[in-house]
Design a protein around this motif. Structure first.
Motif, PDB file in Angstrom:
ATOM      1  N   VAL A   1       0.256  -2.567 -87.223  1.00 34.21           N
ATOM      2  CA  VAL A   1       0.659  -3.682 -86.360  1.00 34.21           C
ATOM      3  C   VAL A   1       2.022  -4.221 -86.784  1.00 34.21           C
ATOM      4  O   VAL A   1       2.895  -4.447 -85.955  1.00 34.21           O
ATOM      5  CB  VAL A   1      -0.404  -4.806 -86.382  1.00 34.21           C
ATOM      6  N   TRP A   2       2.207  -4.444 -88.065  1.00 33.53           N
ATOM      7  CA  TRP A   2       3.463  -4.998 -88.555  1.00 33.53           C
ATOM      8  C   TRP A   2       4.565  -3.942 -88.564  1.00 33.53           C
ATOM      9  O   TRP A   2       5.728  -4.264 -88.403  1.00 33.53           O
ATOM     10  CB  TRP A   2       3.275  -5.584 -89.946  1.00 33.53           C
ATOM     11  N   HIS A   3       4.250  -2.718 -88.810  1.00 31.18           N
ATOM     12  CA  HIS A   3       5.181  -1.591 -88.849  1.00 31.18           C
ATOM     13  C   HIS A   3       6.490  -1.965 -89.564  1.00 31.18           C
ATOM     14  O   HIS A   3       7.581  -1.923 -88.979  1.00 31.18           O
ATOM     15  CB  HIS A   3       5.467  -1.096 -87.433  1.00 31.18           C
ATOM     16  N   PRO A   4       6.385  -2.347 -90.841  1.00 31.50           N
ATOM     17  CA  PRO A   4       7.587  -2.770 -91.568  1.00 31.50           C
ATOM     18  C   PRO A   4       8.548  -1.606 -91.819  1.00 31.50           C
ATOM     19  O   PRO A   4       8.125  -0.509 -92.199  1.00 31.50           O
ATOM     20  CB  PRO A   4       7.025  -3.310 -92.887  1.00 31.50           C
ATOM     21  N   ILE A   5       9.822  -1.857 -91.595  1.00 22.54           N
ATOM     22  CA  ILE A   5      10.822  -0.798 -91.762  1.00 22.54           C
ATOM     23  C   ILE A   5      10.989  -0.401 -93.226  1.00 22.54           C
ATOM     24  O   ILE A   5      11.344   0.722 -93.524  1.00 22.54           O
ATOM     25  CB  ILE A   5      12.189  -1.201 -91.155  1.00 22.54           C
ATOM     26  N   GLY A   6      10.727  -1.319 -94.124  1.00 22.96           N
ATOM     27  CA  GLY A   6      10.885  -1.039 -95.546  1.00 22.96           C
ATOM     28  C   GLY A   6       9.592  -0.672 -96.243  1.00 22.96           C
ATOM     29  O   GLY A   6       9.577  -0.420 -97.435  1.00 22.96           O
ATOM     30  N   GLY A   7       8.478  -0.649 -95.516  1.00 21.92           N
ATOM     31  CA  GLY A   7       7.188  -0.326 -96.121  1.00 21.92           C
ATOM     32  C   GLY A   7       6.431  -1.563 -96.564  1.00 21.92           C
ATOM     33  O   GLY A   7       6.965  -2.676 -96.583  1.00 21.92           O
ATOM     34  N   ILE A   8       5.165  -1.359 -96.927  1.00 21.69           N
ATOM     35  CA  ILE A   8       4.301  -2.447 -97.366  1.00 21.69           C
ATOM     36  C   ILE A   8       3.280  -1.912 -98.358  1.00 21.69           C
ATOM     37  O   ILE A   8       2.841  -0.762 -98.247  1.00 21.69           O
ATOM     38  CB  ILE A   8       3.597  -3.128 -96.174  1.00 21.69           C
ATOM     39  N   SER A   9       2.934  -2.735 -99.330  1.00 25.61           N
ATOM     40  CA  SER A   9       1.829  -2.471-100.250  1.00 25.61           C
ATOM     41  C   SER A   9       0.900  -3.666-100.147  1.00 25.61           C
ATOM     42  O   SER A   9       1.361  -4.813-100.156  1.00 25.61           O
ATOM     43  CB  SER A   9       2.321  -2.328-101.687  1.00 25.61           C
ATOM     44  N   ILE A  10      -0.401  -3.395-100.048  1.00 29.33           N
ATOM     45  CA  ILE A  10      -1.386  -4.466 -99.940  1.00 29.33           C
ATOM     46  C   ILE A  10      -2.370  -4.306-101.081  1.00 29.33           C
ATOM     47  O   ILE A  10      -2.938  -3.227-101.277  1.00 29.33           O
ATOM     48  CB  ILE A  10      -2.109  -4.442 -98.582  1.00 29.33           C
ATOM     49  N   PHE A  11      -2.553  -5.382-101.857  1.00 29.74           N
ATOM     50  CA  PHE A  11      -3.422  -5.366-103.025  1.00 29.74           C
ATOM     51  C   PHE A  11      -4.574  -6.351-102.835  1.00 29.74           C
ATOM     52  O   PHE A  11      -4.377  -7.443-102.318  1.00 29.74           O
ATOM     53  CB  PHE A  11      -2.644  -5.773-104.283  1.00 29.74           C
ATOM     54  N   ASP A  12      -5.754  -5.969-103.282  1.00 33.30           N
ATOM     55  CA  ASP A  12      -6.927  -6.835-103.268  1.00 33.30           C
ATOM     56  C   ASP A  12      -6.926  -7.640-104.562  1.00 33.30           C
ATOM     57  O   ASP A  12      -7.030  -7.075-105.657  1.00 33.30           O
ATOM     58  CB  ASP A  12      -8.194  -5.982-103.158  1.00 33.30           C
ATOM     59  N   LEU A  13      -6.760  -8.961-104.450  1.00 38.48           N
ATOM     60  CA  LEU A  13      -6.739  -9.832-105.625  1.00 38.48           C
ATOM     61  C   LEU A  13      -8.135 -10.353-105.975  1.00 38.48           C
ATOM     62  O   LEU A  13      -8.271 -11.155-106.890  1.00 38.48           O
ATOM     63  CB  LEU A  13      -5.793 -11.016-105.394  1.00 38.48           C
ATOM     64  N   ASN A  14      -9.149  -9.907-105.241  1.00 39.33           N
ATOM     65  CA  ASN A  14     -10.542 -10.333-105.400  1.00 39.33           C
ATOM     66  C   ASN A  14     -10.788 -11.704-104.791  1.00 39.33           C
ATOM     67  O   ASN A  14      -9.851 -12.434-104.472  1.00 39.33           O
ATOM     68  CB  ASN A  14     -10.985 -10.303-106.863  1.00 39.33           C
ATOM     69  N   GLU A  15     -12.043 -12.017-104.611  1.00 37.52           N
ATOM     70  CA  GLU A  15     -12.471 -13.289-104.028  1.00 37.52           C
ATOM     71  C   GLU A  15     -11.874 -13.512-102.639  1.00 37.52           C
ATOM     72  O   GLU A  15     -11.541 -14.635-102.269  1.00 37.52           O
ATOM     73  CB  GLU A  15     -12.162 -14.454-104.962  1.00 37.52           C
ATOM     74  N   GLY A  16     -11.696 -12.419-101.870  1.00 40.35           N
ATOM     75  CA  GLY A  16     -11.204 -12.536-100.506  1.00 40.35           C
ATOM     76  C   GLY A  16      -9.727 -12.839-100.375  1.00 40.35           C
ATOM     77  O   GLY A  16      -9.261 -13.261 -99.322  1.00 40.35           O
ATOM     78  N   ARG A  17      -8.984 -12.603-101.404  1.00 43.16           N
ATOM     79  CA  ARG A  17      -7.549 -12.891-101.422  1.00 43.16           C
ATOM     80  C   ARG A  17      -6.763 -11.594-101.546  1.00 43.16           C
ATOM     81  O   ARG A  17      -7.141 -10.718-102.305  1.00 43.16           O
ATOM     82  CB  ARG A  17      -7.253 -13.807-102.608  1.00 43.16           C
ATOM     83  N   TYR A  18      -5.657 -11.507-100.786  1.00 34.98           N
ATOM     84  CA  TYR A  18      -4.861 -10.277-100.750  1.00 34.98           C
ATOM     85  C   TYR A  18      -3.387 -10.592-100.961  1.00 34.98           C
ATOM     86  O   TYR A  18      -2.896 -11.630-100.521  1.00 34.98           O
ATOM     87  CB  TYR A  18      -5.048  -9.561 -99.406  1.00 34.98           C
TER      88      TYR A  18
END
Length: 104
Positions: free
Chosen positions: A41-58
């Protein structure tokens, strides 16, 4: 150990170009599905990394300022009808910041 932020010239971790977020839901979020969906959806031109920080936080780490500005200005974001409450991190701000408001 996963480097969630980028290391600055002084060796300290910086969260420049990062958002921290949480979905308003009492059920769990399918993390792999959410990662793929938001990246598409966001289709970032520079890329994206998504991390799970636990407890429902990213942690959403983008690699270009244009992407950060566009996502921040893009309005309210959802995944499977669950509102994403996001906060743009500045510099060395703690990613465990309180997520209690959202701009519409």
């Amino acid at each position: 150990m996963i480097p969630l932020g980028s290391e600055g010239p002084d060796g300290a971790v910086s969260y420049e170009h990062c958002f921290v977020g949480s979905f308003l839901t009492s059920s769990g979020i399918n993390f792999p599905s959410m990662k793929v969906t938001l990246a598409n959806v966001w289709h970032p031109i520079g890329g994206i990394s998504i991390f799970d920080l636990n407890e429902g936080r990213y942690l959403f780490r983008l690699y270009h300022k244009v992407d950060v500005d566009r996502i921040e200005a893009g309005g309210s974001w959802t995944f499977k009808s669950h509102l994403l409450v996001m906060h743009r991190l500045r510099g060395r701000e703690d990613p465990m910041v309180s997520l209690v408001t959202i701009d519409f």
